[in-house]
Design an enzyme around this catalytic site. Structure first.
Site, short mmCIF file in Angstrom:
data_model
loop_
_atom_site.label_atom_id
_atom_site.label_comp_id
_atom_site.label_asym_id
_atom_site.label_seq_id
_atom_site.Cartn_x
_atom_site.Cartn_y
_atom_site.Cartn_z
N SER A 105 0.83 -1.21 0.00
CA SER A 105 0.00 0.00 0.00
C SER A 105 0.86 1.25 0.00
CB SER A 105 -0.89 0.00 1.25
OG SER A 105 -1.51 1.25 1.44
N TYR A 124 -2.29 -0.30 9.96
CA TYR A 124 -2.48 -0.86 8.61
C TYR A 124 -1.20 -0.69 7.80
CZ TYR A 124 -3.94 -1.17 3.75
OH TYR A 124 -4.03 -1.51 2.42
#
Length: 336
Positions: free
Chosen positions: A127, A152
């Site tokens: 990501s 995350y």
């Protein structure tokens, strides 16, 4: 090829499975159908290809090593694309355990299955969040990413480190793709494009954080899938130019690569909202609010490495992408 894809009920996974099936690959899909967002959308995505003769679906969680091993035994995949993960920056502030189970435990189970299954290439989702507190733009894979600002992001950085270990120890070719703000038809309801579309379609005010000063490298789903496939077809190899005294974080002397997968065209958030309003034919009130915890002001993908190695070139303008997205939204929600 026989390709195992995880997260095939998800946004990117469903689009990828369709493209692979269309070109003649045999696809074995794995998804746990969790309730992080409306499972009906996941079922609707799957319905478009679940009956394809070259597709097999298994409901399973990556954290269940036995179930994952069953999938590998049934498919005997040549290559693997791991897209299943607990997504979302803000949700990681509320439920960190979900990220440990899916993104850490699940990922090591995937690495073990690939290792023992003699997989030719593992491509996995990282990501743009890994860039965290970095402020040098555009973000490049050569940059250090040691300051995540959400769990995350930390879990995705951990995936890259775990993958390198398996590439080094076992010669498993791995490629991590740092996705940048994916949008388009069948998108995730928890992401800003869908949240904005929901409110604009109903004429409701929208919350705009960082007082509207955000910019994002919005990347259309078709460009994302093209990048995944090009990468999948080029298994990672050791970098002959790798220098252990001046290491490049994006490559290694092991068969390991990390790439940015974005549009290389950052767009101001207020411009993105303006395009949505134009396509819906309606303007709404914007409530300008401070930055949210775990968020970053700007993202911008330097895709030089991916363009050089696999010929990737995103070609969907933000104007065309938003037009296609709103057309799908209207049809899916029966607004016309």
């Amino acid at each position: 090829m026989r390709i195992l894809v995880t997260g095939t009920a998800g946004f990117i996974g469903a689009a990828l499975a369709q493209r692979l099936l269309a070109r003649g690959d045999v696809v074995y899909g794995v998804d746990n159908h969790n309730t992080y967002y409306d499972p009906a959308l996941k079922e609707a995505r799957l319905a478009r290809f679940i009956d394809h003769p070259n597709y097999t679906h298994q409901r399973a969680d990556l954290a269940d090593a036995e179930a994952l091993n069953h999938a590998f035994a049934a498919c005997a995949p040549q290559r693997v694309v791991n897209l299943a993960a607990q997504a979302g920056v803000r949700y990681s502030l509320q439920n960190p355990q979900a990220y440990v189970a899916s993104n850490l435990v699940g990922f090591v189970n995937m690495l073990e299955a690939c290792r023992h299954g003699s997989v030719e290439h593992l491509v996995y989702a990282s990501s743009s969040s890994v860039y965290g507190a970095n402020r040098k733009l555009p973000f490049a894979v050569e940059d250090a990413v040691d300051h995540p600002v959400s769990l995350y992001a930390a879990s995705k950085k951990a995936n890259e480190l775990m993958a390198h270990t398996y590439s080094h120890l076992y010669g498993l070719p791995t490629t991590g793709l740092r996705f940048f703000t994916v949008y388009g038809p069948w998108g995730r309801p928890d992401m800003s494009p869908m949240l904005f579309a929901d409110r604009i379609s109903r004429g409701e005010p929208i919350d705009v954080f960082n007082f509207g000063h955000h910019s994002r490298d919005f990347t259309y789903i078709d460009d994302i899938v093209e990048g995944v496939i090009r990468t999948l077809d080029h298994p990672a190899e050791p970098d002959p130019a790798y220098d252990a005294e001046r290491p490049n974080p994006g490559s290694s002397n092991a068969p390991y690569r990390v790439y940015n997968l974005g549009n290389d065209q950052p767009v101001q958030l207020l411009r993105f909202i303006e395009l949505l309003e134009q396509n819906f034919g309606r303007r709404v009130e914007k409530r300008l609010l401070p930055m949210q915890p775990g968020d970053v002001p700007d993202t911008w993908a330097d895709v030089t490495a991916l363009r050089r190695d696999v010929g990737y070139a995103p070609n969907t303008s933000i104007e065309d992408g938003v037009t296609r997205f709103v057309a799908w939204y209207r049809e899916y929600h029966r607004l016309d």
